[in-house]
Design an enzyme around this catalytic site. Structure first.
Site, PDB file in Angstrom:
ATOM      1  N   LYS A 212       0.910  -1.052   0.016  1.00  0.00           N
ATOM      2  CA  LYS A 212      -0.114  -0.161   0.128  1.00  0.00           C
ATOM      3  C   LYS A 212       0.818   1.261   0.078  1.00  0.00           C
ATOM      4  CE  LYS A 212      -3.677   2.364   2.807  1.00  0.00           C
ATOM      5  NZ  LYS A 212      -4.565   2.285   3.723  1.00  0.00           N
ATOM      6  N   GLY A 274      -4.919  -2.043   4.732  1.00  0.00           N
ATOM      7  CA  GLY A 274      -4.018  -3.094   4.304  1.00  0.00           C
ATOM      8  C   GLY A 274      -5.024  -4.335   4.598  1.00  0.00           C
ATOM      9  N   GLU A 360      -4.806  -6.680  14.417  1.00  0.00           N
ATOM     10  CA  GLU A 360      -4.541  -5.403  14.095  1.00  0.00           C
ATOM     11  C   GLU A 360      -5.564  -4.325  14.209  1.00  0.00           C
ATOM     12  OE1 GLU A 360      -0.713  -4.886  11.424  1.00  0.00           O
ATOM     13  OE2 GLU A 360      -2.707  -4.311  10.142  1.00  0.00           O
ATOM     14  N   LYS A 511       9.042  -1.082  13.723  1.00  0.00           N
ATOM     15  CA  LYS A 511       9.516  -0.702  12.591  1.00  0.00           C
ATOM     16  C   LYS A 511      10.944   0.424  12.603  1.00  0.00           C
ATOM     17  CE  LYS A 511       5.449  -1.339   9.736  1.00  0.00           C
ATOM     18  NZ  LYS A 511       4.585  -0.577   8.982  1.00  0.00           N
TER      19      LYS A 511
HETATM   20  O1  F6P Z   1       1.849  -4.457   9.875  1.00  0.00           O
HETATM   21  C1  F6P Z   1       1.581  -3.046   9.608  1.00  0.00           C
HETATM   22  C2  F6P Z   1       1.163  -2.739   8.312  1.00  0.00           C
HETATM   23  O2  F6P Z   1       1.032  -1.506   8.121  1.00  0.00           O
HETATM   24  C3  F6P Z   1      -0.167  -3.443   8.033  1.00  0.00           C
HETATM   25  O3  F6P Z   1      -0.958  -3.007   8.283  1.00  0.00           O
HETATM   26  C4  F6P Z   1       0.194  -3.770   6.396  1.00  0.00           C
HETATM   27  O4  F6P Z   1      -1.091  -4.549   6.018  1.00  0.00           O
HETATM   28  C5  F6P Z   1       1.314  -4.083   6.213  1.00  0.00           C
HETATM   29  O5  F6P Z   1       2.044  -3.317   7.226  1.00  0.00           O
HETATM   30  C6  F6P Z   1       2.010  -4.015   4.821  1.00  0.00           C
HETATM   31  O6  F6P Z   1       1.792  -2.437   4.495  1.00  0.00           O
HETATM   32  P1  F6P Z   1       2.159  -2.173   2.867  1.00  0.00           P
HETATM   33  O7  F6P Z   1       1.025  -2.804   2.275  1.00  0.00           O
HETATM   34  O8  F6P Z   1       2.147  -0.697   3.185  1.00  0.00           O
HETATM   35  O9  F6P Z   1       3.609  -2.805   2.617  1.00  0.00           O
END
Ligand code: F6P
Length: 549
Positions: A212, A274, A360, A511
């Site tokens: 995303k 997500g 989540e 992170k």
């Molecule tokens: O784990 C946190 C998160 O933001 C989830 O909500 C999301 O699905 C995942 O990381 C992956 O994020 P992205 O699709 O932005 O890579």
């Protein structure tokens, strides 16, 4: 706020007090008596939700319980919250965003653009582009840069950008084009992408990079490794990356910085979380596997539940009641976990998918207005397919000291293999719900000739609540409905608790700390660890030593 959310704890409501009192009464009885006292029990506890049949009867409830839970839901303005979600209000308050996964399957009721986006039109445009790509790949018209058709699709993503596509692709394997292998890489563990390089051929491999944000460390690292792997053998072809990579993201700029042609990018929007994105372009791998028509049926399954949510009174509303039952056990019985037990090999990843969806979403401890909750919120969801689970952890469900409500997901028809085995599979699932509900008491043990000294060990307490979800067959439509059922159950729980089910700030700190630590692990000279705690300093030093640094 779009609907009247307040910082008031639901515990202060008279409806909560009524449920507390009522729970005391229910704890005095048991499922044997509850079934005996109400011969019409199935009339109010069986619910049809799209293609799903819900049997709530083996829950620790009377008809009155559902009435009291629905009153709590009204007192928390659930009907207004449903309308707010489906009309695109910014109910994700901490990120100031609408929550519009229902619009992906035409389940929302939008009267105009949302945040400048003509949602219905854009959703359809993206679907159309996904369909064109899927048809071109599935018919071998679109090929790799050396002219060979694709024999392997590798989805690179993590969290919502992996769990949904992986779970669904596995679940719908019987509906997919088996000539093309589907792979999913999420973990930054180098073995994950390394395994792909071992089994795939660069000339016939298409990577679908799904993120995303297009900023997620795991995904970008794996995608860069994949790009390197492609270039190492196909670098002579100027169009190697263009031909072997497509992207799914909301961030066009970062996708093009990575080298992926915007023509090969499939977008979605900030108002799709997500973990709620499997039916957006994030499901591209699914469409590549099962084809556009079946993907539309999958969306149709979601839409049936959206319609049910919108149009059904709360006391007959399947996803709402499922969510309220979770609140019932979590807050009035003190349960901490919820098992989900699919009697389907194909749904092996469904519990993992639900973990992100539920935990989540509802693993929060402050309400929307920032005030701290004084009651339990999201439970731990977990599970494994039956019958394997029966031979592993069911013992604790039956005779352990922890009360764990369980959802059993059963199907009438198999998807393949020897047909008669389905009867055994179904009998096992049904038998477990009976054993959990009604147990086996001393009188029954005596009648079976079990000596008195063995009866305590063999006594089955029963009174362990289960919900049975039954469908004809695990089709794309049924799976869409099953997912939407839980999506709206999660939403219902979040509304009762007054929390924001659509943000996930709790995963951000980890992170940040990881990126701070990478240079400490990799620096050529001794790193300055002065700012870290003793444990971290020690573990960093050990790691560096083990890596010869
Ligand atoms: O784990 C946190 C998160 O933001 C989830 O909500 C999301 O699905 C995942 O990381 C992956 O994020 P992205 O699709 O932005 O890579």
């Amino acid at each position: 706020m779009p609907y009247p959310v307040t910082g008031v704890s639901p515990k202060q409501l008279p409806e909560w007090a009524a449920l507390t009192q009522h729970a005391k009464e229910i704890k005095q009885t048991d499922l044997r008596r509850l079934f005996a006292e109400d011969t019409r029990r199935l009339n109010w506890s069986s619910i049809e939700v799209g293609p799903l049949h819900l049997d709530l009867s083996k829950n620790l409830i009377r008809k009155e319980t559902l009435g009291l839970l629905v009153e709590l839901a009204r007192a928390r303005f659930l009907p207004d919250a449903i309308v707010a979600m489906l009309t695109g209000e910014h109910i994700n308050v901490s990120e100031d965003r609408a929550v519009l996964h229902a619009a992906l399957r035409r389940g929302a009721t939008l009267s105009g653009p949302i945040d400048g986006v003509n949602v219905g039109q854009e959703v359809e445009d993206v679907l159309g582009r996904m369909e064109r790509l899927s048809r071109a790949i599935r018919s071998n018209e679109r090929r790799g840069c050396t002219g060979k058709p694709f024999s392997a699709i590798v989805n690179i993503g993590i969290g919502g950008s992996d769990l949904g596509p992986e779970m669904v692709t596995r679940a719908l394997y019987d509906f997919s084009d088996k000539g093309r292998r589907m792979h999913f890489v999420s973990n930054i563990d180098p073995t994950a992408i390394g395994d792909i390089f071992e089994v795939c051929d660069p000339e016939t491999t298409l990577f679908v990079v799904v993120s995303k944000t297009f900023g997620t460390l795991e995904t970008l690292t794996n995608a860069k490794a994949a790009r390197q792997w492609i270039l190492a053998s196909l670098g002579d072809h100027a169009d190697a990356v263009e031909k072997h990579f497509v992207a799914v993201s909301t961030n066009a700029k970062l996708v093009s910085d990575f080298g992926i042609d915007p023509e090969n990018m499939f977008g979605f929007w900030d108002f799709i979380g997500g973990r709620y994105s499997v039916d957006s372009a994030v499901g591209l791998a699914i469409m590549l596997a099962i084809g556009p028509e079946r993907f539309r049926s999958f969306l149709g399954g979601f839409a049936a539940i959206d319609a049910h949510l919108r149009e059904t009174p709360l006391d007959e509303n399947g996803p709402v009641l499922l969510g309220l039952l979770s609140v019932w056990y979590r807050n009035f019985f003190g349960t901490q976990s919820q098992a989900v037990l699919p009697y389907s090999e194909r749904l092996a990843r469904f519990p993992a998918y639900l973990q992100q969806l539920t935990m989540e979403s509802n693993g929060k401890s402050v309400r929307i207005d920032g005030s701290t909750v004084d009651y339990g919120t999201g439970a731990v969801y977990w599970g494994e397919p039956g019958t394997d689970g029966q031979h592993a952890f069911y013992q604790l469900l039956h005779q352990g000291t922890i009360l764990i409500p369980a959802d059993f997901v059963l199907f009438a028809e198999p998807l393949g293999g020897p047909d008669a085995q389905q009867d055994l599979l179904f009998a096992n699932g049904l038998a477990q719900t009976r054993a959990l509900a009604f147990g086996r008491n001393d009188a029954e043990l005596e009648a079976l000739g079990v000596p008195e000294y063995l009866r305590p060990a063999r006594r089955m307490p029963g009174n362990r609540p289960t919900t049975t979800i039954l469908a004809q067959r695990l089709t794309p439509e049924v799976l869409g409905s099953l997912i939407a059922l839980y999506e709206h159950s999660v939403f219902t729980q979040g509304v009762i608790w007054g929390i924001d089910s659509f943000d996930q700030w709790g995963v951000e700190l980890g992170k940040e700390l990881a990126s701070e630590l990478v240079p400490m692990l990799t620096s050529a000279g001794a790193p300055d660890l002065g700012a870290f705690d003793a444990s971290t300093v020690d573990l960093v030093s050990r790691y560096r030593h083990m890596r010869g640094r």
